[in-house]
Design a protein around this motif. Structure first.
Motif, PDB file in Angstrom:
ATOM      1  N   ASN A   1      21.183  55.351 -15.539  1.00  0.00           N
ATOM      2  CA  ASN A   1      20.220  56.094 -16.370  1.00  0.00           C
ATOM      3  C   ASN A   1      19.782  55.417 -17.665  1.00  0.00           C
ATOM      4  O   ASN A   1      19.216  56.084 -18.521  1.00  0.00           O
ATOM      5  CB  ASN A   1      20.818  57.466 -16.715  1.00  0.00           C
ATOM      6  N   THR A   2      20.031  54.122 -17.843  1.00  0.00           N
ATOM      7  CA  THR A   2      19.877  53.577 -19.195  1.00  0.00           C
ATOM      8  C   THR A   2      18.714  52.604 -19.369  1.00  0.00           C
ATOM      9  O   THR A   2      18.035  52.626 -20.384  1.00  0.00           O
ATOM     10  CB  THR A   2      21.185  52.902 -19.637  1.00  0.00           C
ATOM     11  N   SER A   3      18.514  51.717 -18.429  1.00  0.00           N
ATOM     12  CA  SER A   3      17.410  50.777 -18.578  1.00  0.00           C
ATOM     13  C   SER A   3      17.036  50.222 -17.207  1.00  0.00           C
ATOM     14  O   SER A   3      17.572  50.654 -16.182  1.00  0.00           O
ATOM     15  CB  SER A   3      17.767  49.645 -19.548  1.00  0.00           C
TER      16      SER A   3
ATOM     17  N   PHE B   1      15.449  56.172 -22.372  1.00  0.00           N
ATOM     18  CA  PHE B   1      16.079  55.274 -23.350  1.00  0.00           C
ATOM     19  C   PHE B   1      15.282  53.969 -23.498  1.00  0.00           C
ATOM     20  O   PHE B   1      14.792  53.643 -24.564  1.00  0.00           O
ATOM     21  CB  PHE B   1      17.503  54.920 -22.901  1.00  0.00           C
ATOM     22  N   HIS B   2      15.217  53.223 -22.382  1.00  0.00           N
ATOM     23  CA  HIS B   2      14.688  51.855 -22.474  1.00  0.00           C
ATOM     24  C   HIS B   2      13.725  51.552 -21.333  1.00  0.00           C
ATOM     25  O   HIS B   2      13.792  52.155 -20.275  1.00  0.00           O
ATOM     26  CB  HIS B   2      15.827  50.845 -22.385  1.00  0.00           C
ATOM     27  N   GLY B   3      12.879  50.544 -21.598  1.00  0.00           N
ATOM     28  CA  GLY B   3      11.953  50.103 -20.573  1.00  0.00           C
ATOM     29  C   GLY B   3      11.651  48.623 -20.661  1.00  0.00           C
ATOM     30  O   GLY B   3      12.064  47.935 -21.602  1.00  0.00           O
TER      31      GLY B   3
ATOM     32  N   VAL C   1      31.026  48.556 -25.433  1.00  0.00           N
ATOM     33  CA  VAL C   1      30.112  47.496 -25.863  1.00  0.00           C
ATOM     34  C   VAL C   1      28.790  47.776 -25.168  1.00  0.00           C
ATOM     35  O   VAL C   1      28.718  47.732 -23.936  1.00  0.00           O
ATOM     36  CB  VAL C   1      30.626  46.099 -25.480  1.00  0.00           C
ATOM     37  N   HIS C   2      27.751  48.046 -25.961  1.00  0.00           N
ATOM     38  CA  HIS C   2      26.494  48.508 -25.364  1.00  0.00           C
ATOM     39  C   HIS C   2      25.478  47.389 -25.169  1.00  0.00           C
ATOM     40  O   HIS C   2      24.723  47.389 -24.209  1.00  0.00           O
ATOM     41  CB  HIS C   2      25.903  49.602 -26.260  1.00  0.00           C
ATOM     42  N   ASP C   3      25.450  46.434 -26.093  1.00  0.00           N
ATOM     43  CA  ASP C   3      24.361  45.444 -26.102  1.00  0.00           C
ATOM     44  C   ASP C   3      24.938  44.119 -26.594  1.00  0.00           C
ATOM     45  O   ASP C   3      26.074  44.054 -27.086  1.00  0.00           O
ATOM     46  CB  ASP C   3      23.250  45.941 -27.048  1.00  0.00           C
TER      47      ASP C   3
ATOM     48  N   ALA D   1      23.456  47.559 -19.361  1.00  0.00           N
ATOM     49  CA  ALA D   1      22.052  47.980 -19.352  1.00  0.00           C
ATOM     50  C   ALA D   1      21.184  47.150 -20.290  1.00  0.00           C
ATOM     51  O   ALA D   1      20.012  47.458 -20.472  1.00  0.00           O
ATOM     52  CB  ALA D   1      21.960  49.458 -19.722  1.00  0.00           C
ATOM     53  N   HIS D   2      21.762  46.095 -20.919  1.00  0.00           N
ATOM     54  CA  HIS D   2      20.972  45.293 -21.859  1.00  0.00           C
ATOM     55  C   HIS D   2      20.975  43.812 -21.535  1.00  0.00           C
ATOM     56  O   HIS D   2      21.339  42.979 -22.370  1.00  0.00           O
ATOM     57  CB  HIS D   2      21.443  45.548 -23.291  1.00  0.00           C
ATOM     58  N   PRO D   3      20.571  43.448 -20.288  1.00  0.00           N
ATOM     59  CA  PRO D   3      20.456  42.021 -19.993  1.00  0.00           C
ATOM     60  C   PRO D   3      19.411  41.381 -20.902  1.00  0.00           C
ATOM     61  O   PRO D   3      18.484  42.056 -21.378  1.00  0.00           O
ATOM     62  CB  PRO D   3      19.996  42.002 -18.523  1.00  0.00           C
TER      63      PRO D   3
ATOM     64  N   PHE E   1      24.673  49.757 -31.696  1.00  0.00           N
ATOM     65  CA  PHE E   1      24.287  49.913 -30.289  1.00  0.00           C
ATOM     66  C   PHE E   1      23.338  48.798 -29.874  1.00  0.00           C
ATOM     67  O   PHE E   1      23.545  48.153 -28.870  1.00  0.00           O
ATOM     68  CB  PHE E   1      23.610  51.280 -30.041  1.00  0.00           C
ATOM     69  N   HIS E   2      22.286  48.565 -30.692  1.00  0.00           N
ATOM     70  CA  HIS E   2      21.193  47.718 -30.214  1.00  0.00           C
ATOM     71  C   HIS E   2      20.901  46.511 -31.106  1.00  0.00           C
ATOM     72  O   HIS E   2      20.868  46.632 -32.333  1.00  0.00           O
ATOM     73  CB  HIS E   2      19.922  48.559 -30.090  1.00  0.00           C
ATOM     74  N   PHE E   3      20.651  45.417 -30.450  1.00  0.00           N
ATOM     75  CA  PHE E   3      20.196  44.196 -31.116  1.00  0.00           C
ATOM     76  C   PHE E   3      18.700  44.023 -30.886  1.00  0.00           C
ATOM     77  O   PHE E   3      18.177  44.359 -29.815  1.00  0.00           O
ATOM     78  CB  PHE E   3      20.892  42.972 -30.524  1.00  0.00           C
TER      79      PHE E   3
HETATM   80 FE   FE2 Z   1      20.626  50.971 -25.153  1.00  0.00          FE
END
Ligand code: FE2
Length: 502
Positions: A153-155, A495-497, A244-246, A199-201, A313-315
């Motif tokens: 469900n994230t990206s 969340f992301h696209g 670790v999210h990102d 979810a953050h390649p 969370f995000h870079f």
């Molecule tokens: Fe995220």
């Protein structure tokens, strides 16, 4: 008429084509005292598992002819079954969306739930059967590994022959890029079967894909070709960190910020959810956020530095310059505060929402010296021009909360462009009637300059209770959107696209 007035001035004329939102009805719902009606809450009520489709969104303004492709987005979209509601927004089952821009002035929209094993079983049963990350539900099906709980469900990650739906706790799900039909779990190799794929390649300008996964005290690294084939991987023990999210890539390194988060296993065994059992700076644990820096050429060359404890969370991006590593990211409220916020949101209480700020960390890799700068804007979901990933960048785009009183409402109400080099800000405030989601940068075909392109993202209009996509000239945000594409229904916040050019 100036474009900055576009959204507001044209809305009244658009009332008639819009039917009632196609959202779940008849579910138990606490109407929060902070709101006079349900408008702000529609996307958070969620769907019941149905697909969404609109062949031709209503267009205001003029879409660029050379904007052709698909904005794929992913987010949690089903929160209730049989009268039971999840405790956390990010527990919901993943709905992948495709906003298609055909270059001829038309925009279509599709939304389909990822057919995860969990979704299919619970859809058939009509009730929750498994625990979610943030909601403790007694398992009524076997839990053999993370993918039994995977909600995808994230990206998303568009690859040439498929679209991946991502969730940081487990495997990627492969989808058909055209139909969004679910093909199944991705198995990169026998050894990596069931390992988390975050979810953050990060995709470098040459198409090289980097990603990681964490779980059970281990970290996995992945390097994929632009075609999505596994080139290299590594599995190793990582410094303690429960989530670790990102992460970021530079030309020479992979870098992580590891906040002092631990998982209280006693709390989990006592019936707590994973999210509710996270502890910030647990006694006896490190009081620092660790910076893990890994050499891209040799995954065995790993260094750990310490910075004052902070949550991230995000870079946005990062780059290396000799021994100097610069990380551009968003600093979030510390875990207990953020955790409470996520819990409140899904139950319809947005008051006192703490905000996140832009942050820069400059770290000397030779001697560990560092300098940290913190901006004041309340924002999240940073994005850069994909042509500068891993290189020194100048511009970052965010959804931001810029209207006075934004602490009392949900989400962001503006798009913001920060120029790191000259300290310039450019923003468009949609106003209090819109919830603005992540906007991604799309380079103009044929352009080479960083920041020359469009900013494309989604949002929700409280007045009409419907969702929209907006397109900006990324170098002139304050002029307002070039075009807005409106749907006849509301879509749960994603969340992301990623944008895949046609
Ligand atoms: Fe995220």
């Amino acid at each position: 008429m100036k474009r900055r007035h576009f959204l507001g001035a044209s809305a009244a004329a658009l009332a008639s084509p819009f039917a009632a939102p196609a959202l779940a009805a008849g579910t138990a719902w606490q109407r929060p005292a902070a709101y006079g009606d349900h408008a702000a809450l529609q996307p958070l009520r969620g769907l019941q598992g149905q697909d969404l489709a609109c062949d031709s969104a209503s267009i205001e303004g003029r879409l660029p002819n050379d904007l052709r492709g698909t904005l794929y987005r992913n987010g949690p979209a089903l929160f209730e079954r049989a009268g039971r509601r999840y405790d956390r927004w990010f527990d919901g089952d993943g709905l992948v969306q495709a906003w298609r821009f055909d270059g001829g002035g038309r925009v279509s929209h599709r939304g389909r739930f990822v057919q995860t094993a969990k979704f299919q079983a619970e859809q058939a049963a009509g009730e929750f059967l498994l625990p979610a990350f943030g909601t403790a539900i007694a398992a009524r099906r076997p839990v053999r590994g993370p993918d039994d709980l995977n909600v995808a469900n994230t990206s998303v990650l568009p690859l040439p022959d498929r679209l991946l739906a991502l969730w940081e706790g487990g495997s990627a799900y492969a989808l058909d890029r055209d139909t969004l039909a679910t093909r199944g779990l991705v198995r990169w190799s026998d050894e990596l079967a069931g390992m988390p794929f975050s979810a953050h390649p990060k995709v470098e300008p040459d198409g090289t894909v980097w990603n990681f996964g964490t779980g059970m005290g281990k970290m996995v690294l992945y390097q994929l070709s632009s075609a999505g084939e596994l080139k290299r991987h590594a599995v190793f023990d990582m410094p303690p960190c429960a989530m670790v999210h990102d992460f970021v890539v530079t030309q020479r390194y992979l870098a992580f910020l590891l906040p002092p988060l631990t998982l209280d296993m006693d709390a989990v065994r006592a019936g707590g959810s994973f999210a509710g059992s996270m502890r910030w700076q647990a006694p006896g644990q490190s009081q620092a956020t660790r910076v893990l820096v890994i050499d891209k050429a040799d995954f065995e060359r790993r260094r750990v530095f310490e910075t004052p404890a902070e949550m991230v969370f995000h870079f946005a991006n990062a780059w290396d310059d000799g021994d100097l590593l610069t990380l551009d990211y968003v600093r979030s409220p510390e875990a207990p505060v953020g955790e409470q916020r996520l819990r409140s949101i899904v139950h319809g209480d947005f008051r006192g929402s703490p905000s996140s700020q832009p942050a820069l960390l400059r770290l000397n890799l030779r001697n560990g010296q560092q300098r940290s700068d913190l901006g004041r804007d309340a924002l999240e979901f940073p994005r850069v021009d994909p042509r500068v990933v891993g290189r020194r960048h100048r511009v970052v785009f965010y959804p931001a909360a810029l209207s006075p009183g934004h602490e009392q409402r949900f989400g962001h109400d503006a798009v913001l462009r920060l120029d790191r080099e000259i300290g310039q800000r450019d923003a468009f405030i949609f106003g209090p009637d819109a919830v603005v989601e992540e906007h991604v940068f799309v380079p103009k075909p044929g352009s080479t300059r960083e920041g020359e392109g469009w900013l494309v993202g989604a949002g929700y209009d409280l007045r009409w209770r419907t969702s929209f996509a907006s397109v900006f000239d990324a170098e002139h945000l304050s002029d307002g959107p070039l075009a807005v594409a409106r749907l006849p229904y509301a879509v749960p916040h994603a969340f992301h696209g990623q944008f895949a050019a046609a």
